[in-house]
Design an enzyme around this catalytic site. Structure first.
Site, PDB file in Angstrom:
ATOM      1  N   HIS A  58       0.148  -1.123  -0.335  1.00  0.00           N
ATOM      2  CA  HIS A  58      -0.141   0.198   0.384  1.00  0.00           C
ATOM      3  C   HIS A  58       0.716   1.118   0.088  1.00  0.00           C
ATOM      4  CE1 HIS A  58      -4.268   1.683   1.492  1.00  0.00           C
ATOM      5  NE2 HIS A  58      -3.487   2.777   0.987  1.00  0.00           N
ATOM      6  N   ASN A  92      -4.507   5.822  -7.446  1.00  0.00           N
ATOM      7  CA  ASN A  92      -5.085   7.157  -7.446  1.00  0.00           C
ATOM      8  C   ASN A  92      -4.257   8.642  -8.535  1.00  0.00           C
ATOM      9  OD1 ASN A  92      -3.558   6.929  -5.156  1.00  0.00           O
ATOM     10  ND2 ASN A  92      -4.696   8.570  -3.882  1.00  0.00           N
ATOM     11  N   ASP A 303       0.857   2.498   4.038  1.00  0.00           N
ATOM     12  CA  ASP A 303      -0.497   3.194   3.165  1.00  0.00           C
ATOM     13  C   ASP A 303       0.545   4.641   2.865  1.00  0.00           C
ATOM     14  OD1 ASP A 303      -1.880   5.181   2.480  1.00  0.00           O
ATOM     15  OD2 ASP A 303      -3.648   4.867   3.985  1.00  0.00           O
TER      16      ASP A 303
END
EC number: 3.5.2.3
Length: 426
Positions: A58, A92, A303
């Protein structure tokens, strides 16, 4: 060819053994008590731990379209410094990797500039966040690692169910940022003590847990591997635990910051403490730690979400969500949990290597003869402060500024190539 001399490795029981490691042709050729250096380079690993390179499923690399925040080059340099040899990049970006053409272009850029292995995600929906599904088969052929709309939750159950069926047919995973937009209420932090004190709008636990509950039932019906990103609430842990007991193929990750911090640690209205999911309550953090230890949560992922300074050095209401994590994950976790005897060293290493590899059927994450020579050398005695000025990442946005940590990566090998050594990217 390298011979790593006088290092230590973890055996299957979690005990440290003194070993030399021979790297040849990108593979671990030999692990032995002593290896004579007859050719190649000797690498002095005296007193240091030789471990498998870390895996992070991630990571936000921002390229293409967000190069002011991060690039494939700077993000993979940060990964190398942090001991990561495999990272999975989130979709994204602008454009979104929602077509074969964009994915192939991204793969070419990765091949050209990446310092470590990058496995890119494709989006689930076109443009990321619509209700139109991508061409799953074409994107798998173009090298997609898995499918995710990370950053937004897939809002319609029918869209998610169809995506899961298509992914299952290809033996691919659906990886989910779980957030029901109708339950966010414009929140910027957790709906709890800090939000009330600062007069900020809060994001309730149910924004996450309700969508996970929906999705595990859809995954059961579709026969799909469903992976939960950055789990953050006690209710979410309960749902995943129940789903696993029911035999549903669900896995979950947790971030270092949600394990170390909760809302009571936030010093004030500071954009560098804004992340999604937000830092939750003490009870939520306790549930995450329990869930990791009992196997409900499978592994740790950072993340890593870099932003430009002007996007973070503002009040929370205006700041972008996210913090960086690649360069600080191991020292933070080692300091907070291994040095305090809450975890064993083997548990931490496994959660950063073999566990994510097993979940996604990756041939990495192990240090054994014949394995790919993805290796991190760790100095478990090294003490240093977290200083964003030293980061290779363009993002300096971390709430851990100035924290003293023990245990740092000092060298990283990617497929047998030395890519980071003693503070320098090679």
């Amino acid at each position: 060819m390298y011979v790593l001399k006088n290092g230590q490795v973890l055996n299957a029981s979690g005990e440290l053994e003194n070993k030399d490691v021979l790297i040849q042709n990108g593979k671990v050729n030999l692990i032995a008590d002593s290896i004579e250096v007859t050719s190649g380079e000797e690498f002095d690993a005296t007193g240091k731990l030789i471990a498998p390179g870390f895996i992070d499923v991630h990571v936000h690399l921002r390229e293409p379209g967000g190069e002011h925040k991060e690039t494939i080059l700077t993000g993979t340099q940060a990964a190398a410094r942090g001991g990561y040899t495999t990272i999975c990049s989130m979709p994204n970006t602008k454009p979104v990797p929602d077509s074969k053409e964009v994915m192939e272009s991204l793969q070419a850029k990765i091949k050209e500039t990446a310092k470590v292995r990058v496995l890119p995600y494709a989006s689930i929906t076109t443009s990321l966040g619509t209700d139109e599904l991508v061409d799953f088969e074409a994107l798998k052929e173009a090298g997609a690692f898995a499918f995710t709309d990370d950053g937004v939750g897939v809002q319609l159950a029918g869209t998610m169910y169809e995506a899961m069926k298509r992914a299952a047919a290809l033996d691919m995973a659906i990886v989910a940022h779980c957030e029901d937009n109708s339950l966010i209420y414009g929140g910027v932090v957790h709906d709890g003590i800090f939000a009330e004190k600062e007069g900020l709008k809060g994001i309730p636990n149910i924004a996450e847990s309700v969508q996970i509950a929906r999705d595990v039932l859809l995954a059961e019906a579709a026969g799909c591997h469903y992976h939960v990103c950055h789990i953050s609430t006690k209710e979410s842990v309960r749902v995943v635990r129940d789903a696993k007991r029911a035999g549903i193929r669900v896995t979950a990750e947790v971030s270092p910051h949600h394990l170390i911090l909760d809302e009571e640690a936030i010093p004030g209205n500071d954009g560098n403490w804004k992340m999604n999911p937000p830092l939750r309550s003490k009870e939520d953090r306790a549930a995450l730690l329990e869930g990791l230890l009992d196997g409900t949560i499978d592994f740790i992922a950072t993340d890593h979400a870099p932003h430009a300074a002007e996007e973070k050095n503002v009040p929370m209401e205006q700041a972008a969500f996210g913090i960086v994590g690649l360069e600080t994950a191991f020292p933070l976790l080692y300091t907070h949990f291994v040095k305090t005897n809450e975890w064993t060293l083997k548990q931490l290493i496994d959660w950063m290597t073999v566990k994510p590899a097993e979940c996604f059927k990756l041939p990495y994450g192990k240090l054994e003869e014949g394995s790919v020579a993805d290796i991190v050398v760790l100095d478990l005695e090294k003490e240093a402060n977290i200083d964003p000025a030293t980061f290779y990442s363009k993002g300096k946005n971390t709430p851990f500024v100035g924290e003293t940590c023990i245990g740092w990566p000092v060298a990283t090998f990617s497929e047998g190539t030395l890519v980071y050594n003693e503070g320098e990217i090679k």
